[in-house]
Motif scaffolding. Sequence first.
Motif, PDB file in Angstrom:
ATOM      1  N   SER A 280      -2.659  -4.150   7.255  1.00  0.00           N
ATOM      2  CA  SER A 280      -3.298  -2.850   7.471  1.00  0.00           C
ATOM      3  C   SER A 280      -4.072  -2.895   8.783  1.00  0.00           C
ATOM      4  O   SER A 280      -5.293  -3.065   8.813  1.00  0.00           O
ATOM      5  CB  SER A 280      -4.224  -2.520   6.293  1.00  0.00           C
TER       6      SER A 280
ATOM      7  N   VAL B 155       0.846  -1.193   0.000  1.00  0.00           N
ATOM      8  CA  VAL B 155       0.000   0.000   0.000  1.00  0.00           C
ATOM      9  C   VAL B 155       0.884   1.246   0.000  1.00  0.00           C
ATOM     10  O   VAL B 155       1.806   1.365   0.800  1.00  0.00           O
ATOM     11  CB  VAL B 155      -0.927   0.030   1.232  1.00  0.00           C
TER      12      VAL B 155
ATOM     13  N   TRP C  15       3.193   0.122   3.505  1.00  0.00           N
ATOM     14  CA  TRP C  15       2.953  -1.034   4.370  1.00  0.00           C
ATOM     15  C   TRP C  15       2.302  -2.119   3.533  1.00  0.00           C
ATOM     16  O   TRP C  15       1.744  -1.858   2.462  1.00  0.00           O
ATOM     17  CB  TRP C  15       2.084  -0.670   5.580  1.00  0.00           C
TER      18      TRP C  15
ATOM     19  N   HIS D  49      -2.026   2.114  11.328  1.00  0.00           N
ATOM     20  CA  HIS D  49      -2.643   3.396  10.976  1.00  0.00           C
ATOM     21  C   HIS D  49      -2.481   4.422  12.093  1.00  0.00           C
ATOM     22  O   HIS D  49      -2.363   5.626  11.825  1.00  0.00           O
ATOM     23  CB  HIS D  49      -4.111   3.186  10.622  1.00  0.00           C
TER      24      HIS D  49
END
Length: 306
Positions: free
Chosen positions: A277, A156, A272, A282
């Motif tokens: 995730s 990502v 990442w 985050h």
Amino acid sequence: MELREIEIFLVLAEELHFGRTADRLRVSPARVSQAIKKQERAIGAELFKRTSRSVQLTPTGKVLQEGLAAGYQQIKEALSAAAAAGRGITGELAVAYSAAWCGTLVVAATDVFRARHPNCTVHIHESPLLDPIGPLRDGTHHIQLIELPIDEPDIVNGPVVFTEPRALVVPRGHPFAERDTVSMEDLAEAPLITVTSQPQYFIDHHYPRRTPKGRPIRRGPSTTAWQEVLALVGAGKGVSPTCARAAHYYSRPDVVYVPFRDAPPVEYGLLWAATNSTPKVHAFIETLLGTARNQRAEPLPPVRGH
């Protein structure tokens, strides 16, 4: 004064621009203006001096900013800690960086993150130049701050955190070393030392094969380590593009860093693995972005002279 109104005031006191404040808080400029007017009515004094060209804090506004800033930060940290407990931000987090100046930001963000999330242990690592994406894929690293572009289907691409101007590292005594700047066209005049074991699109972006006018750029030696790049340049084997900030971290007596006047900046962003995730990933990303905004370091001195 409601928490959102405090936030609007503090961001405007930092930005001194209604439009940027609105963009940062994702509200309309009218909402910002309404909140400030409401606060001024409640206090009975102007908080900002507004003209068609500028926004400045009044003495009353400065007093309010100094009084609110610390308390607001404590409230945010308490809310963040409560939210972290609810989301289960615990365990371990491995954060990697590619360049020394990225590491400085990661360390600062880690200090903030540890204070907010004491039940999550953060480990900081230098990303290997030989295989920077591998540790993300196998879970050794959870987040990475690195030069872009990276375009992998299982990775990502997060936000660009900052950009830096480019420079060309050349041997001391080389004709380029006497110049104030170089251009992308100058790359046709000397062998280009490159790094290997990177995706081809990454190499082509940072080590082009042709100048903007189409002139071929000769390839010099290649290596898998940054210190070897500097050693090869210092030995007169070629030149190599890099971030201008490298001059302040990797000064050597046998090389000179000359700024480019027409090269695009180097972008540094967060990566990442798509399979990783998680809330703590985050949460760290949010912390790092906030730390980057708060730092807003003064520009480094000119590259010349190193």
